[in-house]
Design a protein around this motif. Structure first.
Motif, PDB file in Angstrom:
ATOM      1  N   LYS A  17       0.828  -1.210   0.000  1.00  0.00           N
ATOM      2  CA  LYS A  17       0.000   0.000   0.000  1.00  0.00           C
ATOM      3  C   LYS A  17       0.860   1.256   0.000  1.00  0.00           C
ATOM      4  N   MET A  20       2.301   1.678  -3.440  1.00  0.00           N
ATOM      5  CA  MET A  20       1.248   2.167  -4.325  1.00  0.00           C
ATOM      6  C   MET A  20       1.048   3.666  -4.124  1.00  0.00           C
ATOM      7  N   GLY A  21       1.011   4.088  -2.871  1.00  0.00           N
ATOM      8  CA  GLY A  21       0.833   5.503  -2.556  1.00  0.00           C
ATOM      9  C   GLY A  21       1.960   6.358  -3.118  1.00  0.00           C
ATOM     10  N   GLY A  24       1.333   6.998  -6.570  1.00  0.00           N
ATOM     11  CA  GLY A  24       0.053   7.629  -6.850  1.00  0.00           C
ATOM     12  C   GLY A  24      -0.973   6.659  -7.410  1.00  0.00           C
ATOM     13  N   TRP A  25      -0.796   5.376  -7.091  1.00  0.00           N
ATOM     14  CA  TRP A  25      -1.684   4.331  -7.593  1.00  0.00           C
ATOM     15  C   TRP A  25      -2.780   4.002  -6.602  1.00  0.00           C
ATOM     16  N   LYS A  26      -3.899   3.620  -7.150  1.00  0.00           N
ATOM     17  CA  LYS A  26      -4.989   3.048  -6.371  1.00  0.00           C
ATOM     18  C   LYS A  26      -4.942   1.527  -6.595  1.00  0.00           C
ATOM     19  N   GLN A  27      -5.748   0.792  -5.843  1.00  0.00           N
ATOM     20  CA  GLN A  27      -5.748  -0.661  -5.997  1.00  0.00           C
ATOM     21  C   GLN A  27      -6.094  -1.072  -7.420  1.00  0.00           C
ATOM     22  N   ALA A  28      -6.972  -0.335  -8.074  1.00  0.00           N
ATOM     23  CA  ALA A  28      -7.344  -0.665  -9.451  1.00  0.00           C
ATOM     24  C   ALA A  28      -6.139  -0.574 -10.377  1.00  0.00           C
ATOM     25  N   ASP A  29      -5.238   0.379 -10.121  1.00  0.00           N
ATOM     26  CA  ASP A  29      -4.039   0.520 -10.949  1.00  0.00           C
ATOM     27  C   ASP A  29      -3.122  -0.685 -10.792  1.00  0.00           C
ATOM     28  N   GLY A  38      -9.577  -7.128  -9.241  1.00  0.00           N
ATOM     29  CA  GLY A  38      -9.539  -6.144  -8.159  1.00  0.00           C
ATOM     30  C   GLY A  38      -9.989  -6.719  -6.829  1.00  0.00           C
ATOM     31  N   TYR A  42      -7.861  -6.871  -3.389  1.00  0.00           N
ATOM     32  CA  TYR A  42      -8.443  -6.305  -2.173  1.00  0.00           C
ATOM     33  C   TYR A  42      -8.339  -7.297  -1.014  1.00  0.00           C
TER      34      TYR A  42
END
Length: 84
Positions: A17, A20-21, A24-29, A38, A42
């Protein structure tokens, strides 16, 4: 799984996480970058399922690192060290 196993899984999820942060990514990315559903990602990141080693390798690669670096950062996180 023993206490350490649970703790390192949680640290790995937290490190993923954080990585990802930083991108600048979200879980979908990340799901798209790894060709993963997804909902499956998750469950891994929520701790509902253990992350299999091949999946962790794919995630690390998508994040621009190797699995060893991801695991080392997660261990440092678990040890309370700086992981930046």
């Amino acid at each position: 799984m023993g206490t350490y196993g649970n703790d390192i899984q949680a640290a790995i999820a937290a490190q993923i996480k954080a990585e990802m942060g930083a991108k600048g990514w979200k879980q979908a990315d990340l799901a798209k970058a790894t060709s993963m559903q997804g909902s499956t990602l998750y469950r891994y990141l929520a701790g509902a399922r253990d992350i299999p080693l091949p999946v962790m390798a794919d995630i690390a690669t998508a994040l621009g690192m190797d699995i060893i670096e991801l695991a080392q950062r997660a261990q440092r996180r678990l040890d309370g060290e700086d992981v930046s």
